[in-house]
Design an enzyme around this catalytic site. Sequence first.
Site, mmCIF file in Angstrom:
data_model
loop_
_atom_site.group_PDB
_atom_site.id
_atom_site.type_symbol
_atom_site.label_atom_id
_atom_site.label_comp_id
_atom_site.label_asym_id
_atom_site.label_seq_id
_atom_site.Cartn_x
_atom_site.Cartn_y
_atom_site.Cartn_z
ATOM 1 N N TYR A 155 18.165 45.920 12.658
ATOM 2 C CA TYR A 155 18.295 44.582 12.041
ATOM 3 C C TYR A 155 16.963 43.834 12.103
ATOM 4 O O TYR A 155 16.520 43.264 11.099
ATOM 5 C CB TYR A 155 19.397 43.815 12.769
ATOM 6 C CG TYR A 155 19.686 42.435 12.209
ATOM 7 C CD1 TYR A 155 20.523 42.266 11.105
ATOM 8 C CD2 TYR A 155 19.158 41.295 12.815
ATOM 9 C CE1 TYR A 155 20.802 41.004 10.604
ATOM 10 C CE2 TYR A 155 19.432 40.028 12.318
ATOM 11 C CZ TYR A 155 20.264 39.888 11.209
ATOM 12 O OH TYR A 155 20.534 38.627 10.717
ATOM 13 N N LYS A 159 14.692 42.616 8.892
ATOM 14 C CA LYS A 159 14.381 41.203 8.622
ATOM 15 C C LYS A 159 12.864 40.951 8.663
ATOM 16 O O LYS A 159 12.355 40.160 7.866
ATOM 17 C CB LYS A 159 15.118 40.301 9.616
ATOM 18 C CG LYS A 159 16.634 40.360 9.471
ATOM 19 C CD LYS A 159 17.087 39.926 8.092
ATOM 20 C CE LYS A 159 18.595 39.777 7.998
ATOM 21 N NZ LYS A 159 19.026 39.262 6.686
#
Length: 251
Positions: A155, A159
């Site tokens: 994640y 990002k």
Amino acid sequence: MSQVENRKVALVTGAASGVGLAVARQLAETGFDLCLVDVDANGLEQAEKQVVELGAKALVQVVDLAVPDACTTVVSATVKAFARLDALCNVAAVMLPGHSTEVSVTAFQTTLAVNLSAPFFLAQAAIPHLLEVDGAIVNVASAVGVTAQAYNAAYCASKAGLIHMTKSLAMEYISQSIRINAVAPGGMMTPLAMNMAALQGADPKIMGRTTPLRGLVEVKDVAEMVVLLATDAGRGYHGACVVIDKGMCAG
Ligand SMILES: NC(=O)c1ccc[n+]([C@@H]2O[C@H](COP(=O)([O-])OP(=O)(O)OC[C@H]3O[C@@H](n4cnc5c(N)ncnc54)[C@H](O)[C@@H]3O)[C@@H](O)[C@H]2O)c1
């Protein structure tokens, strides 16, 4: 659906829940018609009712954005329905945290596919239409794309990649009037965040580094910034990553 020439049109991914739903509602209040995209059909049905009540025309697209062709399809469907596209808001994401030695190939690849590849393929399909109307792209990244968080490598990487992809696209289109920006929110109370709360065996000392000392960020505050960046009010922003984290990344 009749074609509407003078109302602006936004495509919002992740519109079934959380930030995406709040962005769709705020854009409807601002006078946009909407293409609502999500994998959650029931959530999208509710979202459609809400934006229609707020006066927007809505096109609902239930798709899995991990599939690159789906990204192209939703952009063409939007332009076919409304004859224009003014804003692309890439909000959909998954977060599948875990101890890194235990993260499956599928979990890692799905995270990259939904959080990083889909915003690129959506942008690729949308840019020709956005250029016609001096439109905008807003990518919802995360504060943990700026300050890394343990047990969340896929994640965080997705990002951080999304923030840098935003800047790269902004540089590529620096000579045109299309605007491309990102927001990086801190923790918010949404279904996505619950996955981290459910993680077993996390070392609290390590997790403490990304604990929000001033509390959680409000979904509506993040949505307001996305809408600002998606509309003419955000004319001063290009290639920015606006951190909205109540100080989490400050030190
Ligand atoms: N909640 C937080 O603490 C937090 C913090 C920082 C950033 N963010 C970011 O905010 C954005 C919105 O997340 P949220 O907190 O509102 O979570 P959420 O779970 O409420 O919304 C995410 C939406 O994305 C959709 N989605 C997931 N996979 C999809 C797929 N394959 N295809 C299409 N749609 C898919 C989900 O169905 C859901 O409706 C995300 O980009 C997230 O990374 C959230």
